[in-house]
Structures are given as structure tokens and as C-alpha cells.
Design a protein around this motif. Structure first.
Motif, PDB file in Angstrom:
ATOM      1  N   GLY A  10      37.705  60.071  11.033  1.00  0.00           N
ATOM      2  CA  GLY A  10      36.414  59.855  10.377  1.00  0.00           C
ATOM      3  C   GLY A  10      35.255  59.910  11.359  1.00  0.00           C
ATOM      4  N   MET A  11      34.059  59.619  10.827  1.00  0.00           N
ATOM      5  CA  MET A  11      32.830  59.728  11.626  1.00  0.00           C
ATOM      6  C   MET A  11      32.893  58.814  12.860  1.00  0.00           C
ATOM      7  SD  MET A  11      28.896  59.270  10.343  1.00  0.00           S
ATOM      8  CE  MET A  11      28.835  57.528  10.116  1.00  0.00           C
ATOM      9  N   MET A  12      33.275  57.570  12.668  1.00  0.00           N
ATOM     10  CA  MET A  12      33.330  56.663  13.815  1.00  0.00           C
ATOM     11  C   MET A  12      34.630  56.812  14.594  1.00  0.00           C
ATOM     12  SD  MET A  12      33.060  52.564  14.006  1.00  0.00           S
ATOM     13  CE  MET A  12      33.751  51.782  15.470  1.00  0.00           C
ATOM     14  N   ASP A  31      45.454  58.879  10.714  1.00  0.00           N
ATOM     15  CA  ASP A  31      44.585  58.959   9.542  1.00  0.00           C
ATOM     16  C   ASP A  31      45.522  58.994   8.324  1.00  0.00           C
ATOM     17  OD1 ASP A  31      41.357  59.489   9.492  1.00  0.00           O
ATOM     18  OD2 ASP A  31      42.307  60.158   7.654  1.00  0.00           O
ATOM     19  N   ASP A  36      49.138  56.244   5.644  1.00  0.00           N
ATOM     20  CA  ASP A  36      48.284  55.906   4.502  1.00  0.00           C
ATOM     21  C   ASP A  36      48.277  54.376   4.386  1.00  0.00           C
ATOM     22  OD1 ASP A  36      47.181  55.361   2.015  1.00  0.00           O
ATOM     23  OD2 ASP A  36      48.092  57.109   1.052  1.00  0.00           O
ATOM     24  N   VAL A  37      47.125  53.771   4.613  1.00  0.00           N
ATOM     25  CA  VAL A  37      47.099  52.302   4.663  1.00  0.00           C
ATOM     26  C   VAL A  37      47.393  51.657   3.302  1.00  0.00           C
ATOM     27  CG1 VAL A  37      45.545  52.246   6.673  1.00  0.00           C
ATOM     28  CG2 VAL A  37      44.574  52.102   4.361  1.00  0.00           C
ATOM     29  N   LEU A  58      39.852  51.259  10.974  1.00  0.00           N
ATOM     30  CA  LEU A  58      38.616  51.843  10.434  1.00  0.00           C
ATOM     31  C   LEU A  58      38.837  52.492   9.075  1.00  0.00           C
ATOM     32  CD1 LEU A  58      37.279  53.831  13.555  1.00  0.00           C
ATOM     33  CD2 LEU A  58      37.060  51.415  13.081  1.00  0.00           C
ATOM     34  N   THR A  62      34.696  55.150   2.009  1.00  0.00           N
ATOM     35  CA  THR A  62      33.333  54.808   2.428  1.00  0.00           C
ATOM     36  C   THR A  62      32.258  55.405   1.519  1.00  0.00           C
ATOM     37  OG1 THR A  62      33.319  56.674   3.957  1.00  0.00           O
ATOM     38  CG2 THR A  62      33.990  54.550   4.853  1.00  0.00           C
ATOM     39  N   ASN A  99      36.739  46.914  11.131  1.00  0.00           N
ATOM     40  CA  ASN A  99      35.342  47.325  11.010  1.00  0.00           C
ATOM     41  C   ASN A  99      34.807  47.004   9.626  1.00  0.00           C
ATOM     42  OD1 ASN A  99      34.527  48.710  13.442  1.00  0.00           O
ATOM     43  ND2 ASN A  99      33.242  49.867  12.035  1.00  0.00           N
ATOM     44  N   SER A 100      33.796  46.158   9.573  1.00  0.00           N
ATOM     45  CA  SER A 100      33.221  45.829   8.269  1.00  0.00           C
ATOM     46  C   SER A 100      31.740  46.223   8.225  1.00  0.00           C
ATOM     47  CB  SER A 100      33.443  44.349   7.947  1.00  0.00           C
ATOM     48  OG  SER A 100      33.112  44.104   6.598  1.00  0.00           O
ATOM     49  N   TYR A 125      32.160  48.583  -3.301  1.00  0.00           N
ATOM     50  CA  TYR A 125      32.497  48.919  -1.905  1.00  0.00           C
ATOM     51  C   TYR A 125      32.388  47.657  -1.042  1.00  0.00           C
ATOM     52  CZ  TYR A 125      31.698  50.457   2.901  1.00  0.00           C
ATOM     53  OH  TYR A 125      31.746  50.588   4.271  1.00  0.00           O
ATOM     54  N   LYS A 129      35.310  45.560   0.954  1.00  0.00           N
ATOM     55  CA  LYS A 129      35.299  45.390   2.416  1.00  0.00           C
ATOM     56  C   LYS A 129      35.324  43.896   2.758  1.00  0.00           C
ATOM     57  CE  LYS A 129      34.893  48.002   5.313  1.00  0.00           C
ATOM     58  NZ  LYS A 129      35.928  48.717   6.100  1.00  0.00           N
ATOM     59  N   GLY A 149      25.906  48.323  10.922  1.00  0.00           N
ATOM     60  CA  GLY A 149      24.794  48.616  10.014  1.00  0.00           C
ATOM     61  C   GLY A 149      24.895  50.038   9.486  1.00  0.00           C
ATOM     62  N   MET A 151      25.442  53.441   9.869  1.00  0.00           N
ATOM     63  CA  MET A 151      26.068  54.149  10.982  1.00  0.00           C
ATOM     64  C   MET A 151      25.575  55.593  11.066  1.00  0.00           C
ATOM     65  SD  MET A 151      29.286  52.669  12.220  1.00  0.00           S
ATOM     66  CE  MET A 151      30.725  52.949  11.247  1.00  0.00           C
ATOM     67  N   LYS A 160      26.602  61.893   6.932  1.00  0.00           N
ATOM     68  CA  LYS A 160      25.742  60.823   6.444  1.00  0.00           C
ATOM     69  C   LYS A 160      24.264  61.174   6.628  1.00  0.00           C
ATOM     70  CE  LYS A 160      29.064  57.965   5.190  1.00  0.00           C
ATOM     71  NZ  LYS A 160      30.123  57.611   6.093  1.00  0.00           N
TER      72      LYS A 160
HETATM   73  N1  LIG Z   1      29.359  54.709   7.724  1.00  0.00           N
HETATM   74  C1  LIG Z   1      28.683  53.566   7.716  1.00  0.00           C
HETATM   75  O1  LIG Z   1      27.455  53.545   7.588  1.00  0.00           O
HETATM   76  C2  LIG Z   1      29.434  52.260   7.903  1.00  0.00           C
HETATM   77  C3  LIG Z   1      28.691  51.076   8.019  1.00  0.00           C
HETATM   78  C4  LIG Z   1      29.368  49.883   8.210  1.00  0.00           C
HETATM   79  C5  LIG Z   1      30.746  49.853   8.280  1.00  0.00           C
HETATM   80  N2  LIG Z   1      31.458  51.010   8.143  1.00  0.00           N
HETATM   81  C6  LIG Z   1      32.921  50.938   8.220  1.00  0.00           C
HETATM   82  O2  LIG Z   1      33.315  51.588   9.424  1.00  0.00           O
HETATM   83  C7  LIG Z   1      34.564  52.250   9.242  1.00  0.00           C
HETATM   84  C8  LIG Z   1      34.454  53.720   9.633  1.00  0.00           C
HETATM   85  O3  LIG Z   1      33.448  54.328   8.826  1.00  0.00           O
HETATM   86  P1  LIG Z   1      33.165  55.897   8.865  1.00  0.00           P
HETATM   87  O4  LIG Z   1      31.749  56.100   8.446  1.00  0.00           O
HETATM   88  O5  LIG Z   1      33.675  56.465  10.117  1.00  0.00           O
HETATM   89  O6  LIG Z   1      34.076  56.372   7.635  1.00  0.00           O
HETATM   90  P2  LIG Z   1      34.701  57.813   7.315  1.00  0.00           P
HETATM   91  O7  LIG Z   1      34.012  58.876   8.088  1.00  0.00           O
HETATM   92  O8  LIG Z   1      34.741  57.912   5.834  1.00  0.00           O
HETATM   93  O9  LIG Z   1      36.174  57.654   7.915  1.00  0.00           O
HETATM   94  C9  LIG Z   1      37.177  56.909   7.275  1.00  0.00           C
HETATM   95  C10 LIG Z   1      38.486  57.598   7.518  1.00  0.00           C
HETATM   96  O10 LIG Z   1      39.524  56.877   6.839  1.00  0.00           O
HETATM   97  C11 LIG Z   1      40.326  57.827   6.165  1.00  0.00           C
HETATM   98  N3  LIG Z   1      41.043  57.228   5.047  1.00  0.00           N
HETATM   99  C12 LIG Z   1      40.647  57.101   3.752  1.00  0.00           C
HETATM  100  N4  LIG Z   1      41.614  56.545   3.020  1.00  0.00           N
HETATM  101  C13 LIG Z   1      42.649  56.306   3.859  1.00  0.00           C
HETATM  102  C14 LIG Z   1      43.944  55.759   3.686  1.00  0.00           C
HETATM  103  N5  LIG Z   1      44.352  55.338   2.488  1.00  0.00           N
HETATM  104  N6  LIG Z   1      44.755  55.657   4.748  1.00  0.00           N
HETATM  105  C15 LIG Z   1      44.350  56.081   5.978  1.00  0.00           C
HETATM  106  N7  LIG Z   1      43.153  56.633   6.195  1.00  0.00           N
HETATM  107  C16 LIG Z   1      42.298  56.737   5.153  1.00  0.00           C
HETATM  108  C17 LIG Z   1      39.351  58.889   5.721  1.00  0.00           C
HETATM  109  O11 LIG Z   1      39.989  60.064   5.336  1.00  0.00           O
HETATM  110  P3  LIG Z   1      39.235  61.008   4.230  1.00  0.00           P
HETATM  111  O12 LIG Z   1      37.974  61.480   4.868  1.00  0.00           O
HETATM  112  O13 LIG Z   1      40.261  62.088   4.021  1.00  0.00           O
HETATM  113  O14 LIG Z   1      39.004  60.141   3.036  1.00  0.00           O
HETATM  114  C18 LIG Z   1      38.497  59.032   6.981  1.00  0.00           C
HETATM  115  O15 LIG Z   1      39.091  59.911   7.914  1.00  0.00           O
HETATM  116  C19 LIG Z   1      34.943  52.020   7.780  1.00  0.00           C
HETATM  117  O16 LIG Z   1      35.856  50.957   7.723  1.00  0.00           O
HETATM  118  C20 LIG Z   1      33.638  51.655   7.111  1.00  0.00           C
HETATM  119  O17 LIG Z   1      33.852  50.839   5.987  1.00  0.00           O
HETATM  120  C21 LIG Z   1      30.838  52.212   7.967  1.00  0.00           C
END
Ligand SMILES: NC(=O)c1ccc[n+]([C@@H]2O[C@H](COP(=O)([O-])OP(=O)(O)OC[C@H]3O[C@@H](n4cnc5c(N)ncnc54)[C@H](OP(=O)(O)O)[C@@H]3O)[C@@H](O)[C@H]2O)c1
Length: 284
Positions: A10-12, A31, A36-37, A58, A62, A99-100, A125, A129, A149, A151, A160
Motif C-alpha cells: 500500500g501507500m505507506m 499483502d 489475507d488478514v 497496516l 482504506t 496503524n490507526s 471506517y 479502525k 493524520g 497521509m 490520495k
Molecule cells: N491514508 C491515510 O490517510 C491514512 C490515515 C490514517 C491512518 N491510515 C492507516 O494507515 C494504514 C496504511 O494506509 P495506506 O493509505 O497505506 O492504505 P492502502 O494504500 O490502502 O494500503 C493498504 C494495503 O492493505 C491491503 N489489504 C487490504 N485488505 C487486506 C487484507 N484483507 N489482507 C491483507 N492486506 C489487505 C491493500 O490491498 P488492496 O490495495 O489490494 O486493497 C493495500 O495494499 C492503514 O491501516 C490505514 O487505515 C491511513
């Protein structure tokens, strides 16, 4: 140390894995294909086989509006998926980072939220979380909960706000951005470095980890994106969020203060404008 990362593609996750490798850690990047979590058996098997010292979790759904449309899916991945990871960590006595999000608060406070404020999530969502946080706290003594915050980062994985604004501004002569929702921009590289630092301390607990600086509206962030990207052909104007009705509730105030880090003298997060400028320079 050997660290298993979930949601590594994912992004982070992309930046976190790179930062951990640069810091000399061994990384097991997983991933949905590898672990698969939602699948307790798969989580137990992968963790038992790879035997990490720490899991950085992570993986999540999202898409905030997607979660609003399908709360069961949100809870299955974000709450129960986190419970599965925490149970595996409990069984094998593994430390965990979760990560929340700062959207666990209702957004009604006038200033930035601290770790000592009480969550009151308003979207599915955010509720899912927050339930993940409760599972981690209940099941594990040795865990870190890191709330981020708004991200930005991820380079090619960026789907994003920053990527969207640059893409639209390059195509259109005018653009609108909301000026009545406030957040703390958080650079994926900076939070990854921060998490890597905290993971060595043994100071288990709950942390807000956002870039510092003045709380910003989406409009103010978009202004900086255009400035740093050198886009002058697009006229940006502020609008009320009422003009952009969305399925999920967005808190008015989603800013965080890194109070725990500040009080312990560990707040090394830099102003968000500096981080954003560096990120945009790295992708253009
Ligand atoms: N982005 C923000 O602004 C933000 C802010 C605060 C907190 N966070 C938290 O930070 C963390 C990382 O965020 P991010 O923006 O990097 O999210 P992201 O880009 O959506 O990455 C999440 C990853 O988890 C994978 N995933 C989804 N379902 C899964 C499953 N059942 N088992 C295993 N992997 C799975 C996704 O795969 P797919 O892409 O194939 O679904 C993706 O590769 C998350 O926990 C998010 O809640 C994000």
C-alpha cells in the motif's frame, strides 16, 4: 530485527518497508496475496512460519466511502483482521505496531486532538479502525498504536489527495477544494521513520504521529501542492464541504497533536509544508 509488515504494497507500506530495510532490519513484506488478514488460519500459519520479532500491521480497507457502503466488509478487515493479527502476536509473544487514524474522534473539538481525548468515531471506517485499537489494547501488553493524520506519499502508489490534485490541476483551468475540514498532513516517509524509531524504545502505548505545523484545511493543502508543483495554470477556489456531499462523515477537525512524543522529548516530526515540498520534488 525481523519485522513482518502487513499491507506492505500500500501507500505507506511501500515506504515503511524501504525505511526498515535502510535501518538494517529484515523485512517480511506481506499483502493480501501472501497473508489475507481476514483469514485467521492464514495469519497464524504465516506468522508461525516466519517467526518475526515484531509485526507492523497496516493492512486495511482504506476507502472511507466504500466502508460506509459496506460496514461488514470494513469490520471484517479492519476490526477482525486486526484481532487475528493481535491473537497471533499474543500466541507467539510478538510485539505489534498498529496503524490507526485521527478520524477516531468526532471532530467537534476546536483544536488538535491528543492521545488523552476520548474517541467517538462517526463513520464505519473510523469505527472499524477504533475497534481494531481496542482489540490490540486488550490482547497485547507489548504494542504500539500509532494514529496518523491525512497521509500523503507513496510515489507511484499515491492514489490520495496529492496525486489527485496534481492530476486534476494539470488537466483543468479551475479547481475547488474544501475549506471547512481541517487535518494534520502526515508524510508516509516521516511516519515510517518515526515508527521505526519508536519500535526500538519499548515505550508501548498510543501515539499521535503527524507532521507538525498549523492545522490545515484541504484548500490550504491544495494551495501548497500547486505552489510546490509549480502549477500556475489552474485557479484554485475554496468551497464548503456541503458542495461535495460524500457517503461517509468527515470530521470537521482531524488534527492531531503529538502530545505523548512532545512530553517525552521524542517529537522529531517536521512541519508538514517541508515534508510536502520534499515529497512533491521527489515525484515530479
Ligand atoms: N491514508 C491515510 O490517510 C491514512 C490515515 C490514517 C491512518 N491510515 C492507516 O494507515 C494504514 C496504511 O494506509 P495506506 O493509505 O497505506 O492504505 P492502502 O494504500 O490502502 O494500503 C493498504 C494495503 O492493505 C491491503 N489489504 C487490504 N485488505 C487486506 C487484507 N484483507 N489482507 C491483507 N492486506 C489487505 C491493500 O490491498 P488492496 O490495495 O489490494 O486493497 C493495500 O495494499 C492503514 O491501516 C490505514 O487505515 C491511513
Amino acid at each position: 530485527m525481523k519485522i513482518l509488515v502487513t499491507g506492505a504494497k500500500g501507500m505507506m507500506g511501500t515506504d515503511l518497508c524501504r525505511v526498515l530495510l535502510e535501518n538494517g532490519h529484515e523485512v517480511v513484506a506481506t499483502d493480501i496475496q501472501e497473508m489475507d488478514v481476514r483469514d485467521f488460519g492464514s495469519v497464524m500459519k504465516v506468522i508461525q512460519e516466519t517467526k518475526p520479532v515484531m509485526v507492523m500491521h497496516l493492512a486495511a480497507l482504506t476507502d472511507v466511502d466504500g466502508c460506509e457502503r459496506d460496514p461488514d466488509a470494513a469490520f471484517l478487515t479492519n476490526a477482525l483482521g486486526t484481532q487475528n493479527v493481535a491473537l497471533a502476536c499474543q500466541k507467539h509473544d510478538i510485539e505489534m505496531v498498529y496503524n490507526s487514524t485521527l478520524s477516531v474522534f468526532n471532530g467537534e473539538k476546536a483544536e488538535a486532538y491528543t492521545e488523552f481525548d476520548t474517541p467517538d468515531p462517526r463513520s464505519w471506517y473510523s469505527r472499524s479502525k477504533y475497534q481494531g485499537e481496542l482489540f490490540v489494547e486488550k490482547l497485547l501488553r507489548r504494542s504500539y498504536i500509532m494514529r496518523a493524520g491525512w497521509m500523503f506519499g507513496g510515489g507511484l502508489k499515491d492514489k490520495k489527495f496529492v496525486a489527485k490534485i496534481i492530476e486534476l490541476a494539470q488537466q483543468r483551468p479551475t479547481l475547488k477544494a474544501v475549506d471547512d475540514k481541517f487535518g494534520s498532513p502526515t508524510y508516509t516517509v516521516d511516519i515510517s521513520k518515526g515508527i521505526a524509531r519508536m519500535a526500538e524504545t519499548g515505550l508501548y502505548g498510543k501515539y499521535h504521529m503527524v507532521n507538525t505545523g498549523k492545522p490545515a484545511s484541504r484548500y490550504e493543502v491544495a494551495e501548497k501542492i500547486l505552489e510546490y508543483a509549480g502549477i500556475t495554470s489552474c485557479q484554485l477556489s475554496p468551497v464548503s464541504s456541503a458542495e461535495f456531499p460524500l457517503p461517509a462523515h468527515r470530521p470537521r477537525m482531524e488534527c492531531g497533536r503529538n502530545m505523548q512524543l512532545e512530553l517525552r522529548g521524542l517529537n522529531l516530526m517536521r512541519p508538514w509544508e517541508d515534508a510536502l515540498r520534499e515529497y512533491i520534488a521527489s515525484i515530479l
